[in-house]
Design a protein around this motif. Structure first.
Motif, PDB file in Angstrom:
ATOM      1  N   GLY A  15       0.543  -1.062  -0.370  1.00 44.46           N
ATOM      2  CA  GLY A  15       0.053   0.053   0.153  1.00 44.46           C
ATOM      3  C   GLY A  15       0.851   0.990  -0.139  1.00 44.46           C
ATOM      4  O   GLY A  15       0.480   1.826  -0.559  1.00 44.46           O
ATOM      5  N   ALA A  16       1.838   1.277   0.896  1.00 47.67           N
ATOM      6  CA  ALA A  16       2.964   2.103   0.970  1.00 47.67           C
ATOM      7  C   ALA A  16       3.222   2.258  -0.521  1.00 47.67           C
ATOM      8  O   ALA A  16       3.749   3.834  -1.068  1.00 47.67           O
ATOM      9  CB  ALA A  16       3.972   2.438   2.421  1.00 47.67           C
ATOM     10  N   GLY A  17       4.147   0.993  -1.143  1.00 45.80           N
ATOM     11  CA  GLY A  17       4.448   1.481  -2.282  1.00 45.80           C
ATOM     12  C   GLY A  17       3.474   2.002  -4.020  1.00 45.80           C
ATOM     13  O   GLY A  17       4.312   3.001  -4.720  1.00 45.80           O
ATOM     14  N   ARG A  18       2.729   1.569  -3.109  1.00 47.22           N
ATOM     15  CA  ARG A  18       1.638   2.216  -4.369  1.00 47.22           C
ATOM     16  C   ARG A  18       1.133   3.845  -4.319  1.00 47.22           C
ATOM     17  O   ARG A  18       1.793   4.416  -5.597  1.00 47.22           O
ATOM     18  CB  ARG A  18       0.054   2.319  -4.078  1.00 47.22           C
ATOM     19  N   TRP A  19       1.219   4.482  -2.798  1.00 44.96           N
ATOM     20  CA  TRP A  19       1.297   6.113  -3.218  1.00 44.96           C
ATOM     21  C   TRP A  19       3.012   6.741  -3.403  1.00 44.96           C
ATOM     22  O   TRP A  19       3.348   8.084  -3.333  1.00 44.96           O
ATOM     23  CB  TRP A  19       0.965   6.820  -1.859  1.00 44.96           C
ATOM     24  N   HIS A  20       4.048   5.261  -3.006  1.00 43.10           N
ATOM     25  CA  HIS A  20       5.106   6.602  -3.652  1.00 43.10           C
ATOM     26  C   HIS A  20       5.504   5.487  -4.789  1.00 43.10           C
ATOM     27  O   HIS A  20       7.056   5.901  -5.579  1.00 43.10           O
ATOM     28  CB  HIS A  20       5.977   5.652  -1.623  1.00 43.10           C
ATOM     29  N   SER A  21       4.149   5.228  -5.910  1.00 46.70           N
ATOM     30  CA  SER A  21       5.347   4.586  -7.643  1.00 46.70           C
ATOM     31  C   SER A  21       5.754   6.099  -7.808  1.00 46.70           C
ATOM     32  O   SER A  21       5.183   7.122  -7.540  1.00 46.70           O
ATOM     33  CB  SER A  21       3.746   4.159  -7.882  1.00 46.70           C
ATOM     34  N   PRO A  22       6.275   6.047  -9.323  1.00 52.14           N
ATOM     35  CA  PRO A  22       6.432   7.157 -10.078  1.00 52.14           C
ATOM     36  C   PRO A  22       5.832   8.305 -10.425  1.00 52.14           C
ATOM     37  O   PRO A  22       5.995   9.201 -10.398  1.00 52.14           O
ATOM     38  CB  PRO A  22       7.756   6.351 -11.637  1.00 52.14           C
ATOM     39  N   PHE A  23       4.271   7.650 -11.001  1.00 42.44           N
ATOM     40  CA  PHE A  23       3.343   8.641 -11.084  1.00 42.44           C
ATOM     41  C   PHE A  23       3.240   9.094 -10.193  1.00 42.44           C
ATOM     42  O   PHE A  23       2.648  10.588 -10.272  1.00 42.44           O
ATOM     43  CB  PHE A  23       1.555   7.568 -11.354  1.00 42.44           C
ATOM     44  N   TRP A  24       2.541   8.718  -8.558  1.00 47.52           N
ATOM     45  CA  TRP A  24       1.903   9.578  -8.118  1.00 47.52           C
ATOM     46  C   TRP A  24       3.145  10.343  -7.505  1.00 47.52           C
ATOM     47  O   TRP A  24       3.184  11.893  -6.519  1.00 47.52           O
ATOM     48  CB  TRP A  24       1.708   9.546  -6.322  1.00 47.52           C
ATOM     49  N   THR A  25       4.611  10.564  -7.696  1.00 47.35           N
ATOM     50  CA  THR A  25       5.574  10.998  -7.260  1.00 47.35           C
ATOM     51  C   THR A  25       5.779  12.568  -8.011  1.00 47.35           C
ATOM     52  O   THR A  25       6.241  13.200  -7.857  1.00 47.35           O
ATOM     53  CB  THR A  25       7.161  10.359  -7.318  1.00 47.35           C
ATOM     54  N   MET A  26       5.874  11.776  -9.435  1.00 45.66           N
ATOM     55  CA  MET A  26       5.560  12.885 -10.663  1.00 45.66           C
ATOM     56  C   MET A  26       4.445  13.110  -9.884  1.00 45.66           C
ATOM     57  O   MET A  26       4.025  15.508 -10.717  1.00 45.66           O
ATOM     58  CB  MET A  26       5.232  11.807 -11.841  1.00 45.66           C
ATOM     59  N   VAL A  27       2.981  13.057  -9.964  1.00 46.34           N
ATOM     60  CA  VAL A  27       1.716  14.187  -9.760  1.00 46.34           C
ATOM     61  C   VAL A  27       2.650  14.754  -8.710  1.00 46.34           C
ATOM     62  O   VAL A  27       2.205  16.683  -8.307  1.00 46.34           O
ATOM     63  CB  VAL A  27       0.257  13.507  -9.148  1.00 46.34           C
ATOM     64  N   GLY A  28       2.798  14.994  -7.465  1.00 48.82           N
ATOM     65  CA  GLY A  28       3.444  15.795  -6.124  1.00 48.82           C
ATOM     66  C   GLY A  28       4.778  16.517  -7.031  1.00 48.82           C
ATOM     67  O   GLY A  28       4.276  17.394  -6.247  1.00 48.82           O
ATOM     68  N   LYS A  29       5.095  16.457  -7.560  1.00 45.74           N
ATOM     69  CA  LYS A  29       6.118  17.179  -7.990  1.00 45.74           C
ATOM     70  C   LYS A  29       5.624  18.220  -9.071  1.00 45.74           C
ATOM     71  O   LYS A  29       6.091  19.792  -9.049  1.00 45.74           O
ATOM     72  CB  LYS A  29       7.032  16.496  -9.217  1.00 45.74           C
ATOM     73  N   GLU A  30       4.438  17.617  -9.439  1.00 47.81           N
ATOM     74  CA  GLU A  30       3.264  19.247 -11.016  1.00 47.81           C
ATOM     75  C   GLU A  30       2.354  20.145  -9.928  1.00 47.81           C
ATOM     76  O   GLU A  30       2.503  20.705 -10.186  1.00 47.81           O
ATOM     77  CB  GLU A  30       2.534  17.859 -11.637  1.00 47.81           C
ATOM     78  N   VAL A  31       2.019  19.245  -8.690  1.00 52.39           N
ATOM     79  CA  VAL A  31       1.530  20.264  -8.133  1.00 52.39           C
ATOM     80  C   VAL A  31       2.359  21.387  -7.822  1.00 52.39           C
ATOM     81  O   VAL A  31       2.195  22.710  -6.497  1.00 52.39           O
ATOM     82  CB  VAL A  31       0.538  19.398  -6.270  1.00 52.39           C
ATOM     83  N   ALA A  32       3.483  20.975  -6.003  1.00 51.17           N
ATOM     84  CA  ALA A  32       3.953  21.735  -6.504  1.00 51.17           C
ATOM     85  C   ALA A  32       4.811  22.708  -6.917  1.00 51.17           C
ATOM     86  O   ALA A  32       4.798  23.861  -6.200  1.00 51.17           O
ATOM     87  CB  ALA A  32       5.440  20.970  -5.792  1.00 51.17           C
ATOM     88  N   ASP A  33       4.979  22.349  -8.082  1.00 54.05           N
ATOM     89  CA  ASP A  33       5.618  23.035  -9.102  1.00 54.05           C
ATOM     90  C   ASP A  33       4.362  24.814  -9.627  1.00 54.05           C
ATOM     91  O   ASP A  33       4.773  25.900  -9.818  1.00 54.05           O
ATOM     92  CB  ASP A  33       5.938  22.941 -10.432  1.00 54.05           C
ATOM     93  N   HIS A  34       3.124  24.238  -9.474  1.00 51.56           N
ATOM     94  CA  HIS A  34       2.131  24.793  -9.625  1.00 51.56           C
ATOM     95  C   HIS A  34       1.616  26.022  -8.525  1.00 51.56           C
ATOM     96  O   HIS A  34       1.250  26.757  -8.642  1.00 51.56           O
ATOM     97  CB  HIS A  34       0.970  24.027 -10.356  1.00 51.56           C
ATOM     98  N   LEU A  35       2.042  25.255  -7.752  1.00 47.57           N
ATOM     99  CA  LEU A  35       1.882  26.296  -6.676  1.00 47.57           C
ATOM    100  C   LEU A  35       2.947  27.300  -5.994  1.00 47.57           C
ATOM    101  O   LEU A  35       2.687  28.248  -5.447  1.00 47.57           O
ATOM    102  CB  LEU A  35       1.497  25.201  -5.131  1.00 47.57           C
ATOM    103  N   ARG A  36       4.410  26.907  -6.644  1.00 38.85           N
ATOM    104  CA  ARG A  36       5.361  28.282  -6.995  1.00 38.85           C
ATOM    105  C   ARG A  36       4.825  28.948  -8.126  1.00 38.85           C
ATOM    106  O   ARG A  36       6.183  29.944  -8.027  1.00 38.85           O
ATOM    107  CB  ARG A  36       5.686  27.061  -6.772  1.00 38.85           C
TER     108      ARG A  36
END
Length: 334
Positions: A15-36
């Motif tokens: 379950g933890a691996g699903r949330w730390h998959s490359p897809f969700w890592t890229m989603v988190g990075k894109e969200v952070a870029d948009h917010l900044r």
């Protein structure tokens, strides 16, 4: 016992691996870029000021709204906060019909071509990630931001209305406002998918932005003018037609107008936020005979707007599928 503990640990790690998959890592990075980014901050401030202005106008006429609602026996106070206007400012859902495409275009017009120009696209593709994950992360991150923004504004409106009036919101109003929020997110998602498609088609971000703005202006301003000119030039005079033929002819015109996403959004939001709206097309006197002048239930309103919502979702899926096809055929070089 050890077997049970090891199996539970494995499930936890999966379950933890699903949330730390490359897809969700890229989603988190894109969200952070948009917010900044200043682009998102400017769009956020613009929509927030628009919401504040339209809500303040509705709050200023709250006493008149409550009086009229009590006279008719139909309160729906919190829905009227989104639809009441005094003439100086249009309601919020009309403003969102104009600002929603700008939000979607602003978040997606340089999603792919800017990565390629900066040289980061080749480095990302060199990692163990799929191309569809890259596209989905761009789309999902922007859609999450839009959904959270619209939901926050809706909750602020409900909270402010409760503080000022002391009237509890009804369950049907909550469901209609949530449906309105989902519909707005889908509408912005269409323009987001279209702008990402153009960012794949064109190499320059400026070209994709101008093309997206041109498509938006055509469907928002000029499409209705083109339809009206074509009708006035080639259509027969409806006064000379039989009532059934006139209704059929008007239905064809409405179907042509509903090829525009803005018209689909207007029809759907009007029905969701105004329960008294019973039909989106011409109705004969025979169909109105025996109809009880009462608001539609939430289920009936959803049945009325289901074709419009399906059209927006289908257009979004079509844009994203075409984006995926073109991006998979593209050769990415450093």
């Amino acid at each position: 016992m050890n077997t049970l503990m090891s199996s539970s640990e494995n499930r936890h790690e999966q379950g933890a691996g699903r949330w730390h998959s490359p897809f969700w890592t890229m989603v988190g990075k894109e969200v952070a870029d948009h917010l900044r980014s200043w682009r998102f901050i400017v769009l956020l401030v613009l929509i927030a000021l628009t919401f504040w202005g339209t809500t303040a106008v509705a709050m200023g006429h709250l006493r008149e709204v409550v009086t009229k609602a009590k006279d008719t026996g139909q309160l729906f106070l919190y829905l009227k906060l989104l639809t009441t206007t005094e003439g100086t400012l249009p309601p919020f859902h009309v403003f969102l019909n104009f600002l929603g495409p700008l939000l979607g275009i602003g978040l997606g017009f340089d999603a792919i071509n800017s990565e390629q120009q900066n040289g980061t696209l080749a480095r990302v593709m060199a990692q163990p990630v799929y191309r569809d994950n890259l596209l989905l992360s761009k789309f999902t991150s922007s859609l999450i931001l839009v959904g959270v923004l619209l939901l926050s504004l809706a909750l602020l409106m409900i909270g402010g209305g409760m503080v000022m009036t002391g009237i509890l919101i009804e369950a049907e109003e909550v469901m209609r406002i949530l449906g309105f929020t989902v519909l707005c997110t889908v509408y912005v998602g269409f323009w987001l998918a279209l702008s990402i498609l153009l960012s794949v088609v064109f190499r320059q971000p400026s070209t994709s932005a101008l093309t997206a703005m041109g498509i938006w202006l055509f469907f928002t301003v000029f499409y209705r003018i083109v339809i009206e000119l074509a009708v006035s030039a080639f259509a027969p005079d409806t006064r000379e037609l039989a009532p059934s033929e006139a209704i059929r002819f008007n239905g064809i015109i409405l179907s042509l107008l509903r090829l525009a996403p803005s018209q689909l959004f207007t029809d759907a939001t009007t029905t969701l936020l105004m329960p008294s709206v019973r039909s989106l097309g011409p109705v004969t006197m025979e169909q109105m005979a025996g109809a009880v002048p009462s608001p539609l239930s939430l289920k009936d309103s959803l049945m009325v707007v289901w074709p419009q919502v399906s059209g927006l979702v289908a257009a979004t899926v079509l844009c994203f599928a075409l984006t995926y096809y073109l991006f998979m055929r593209r050769e990415v070089r450093s």
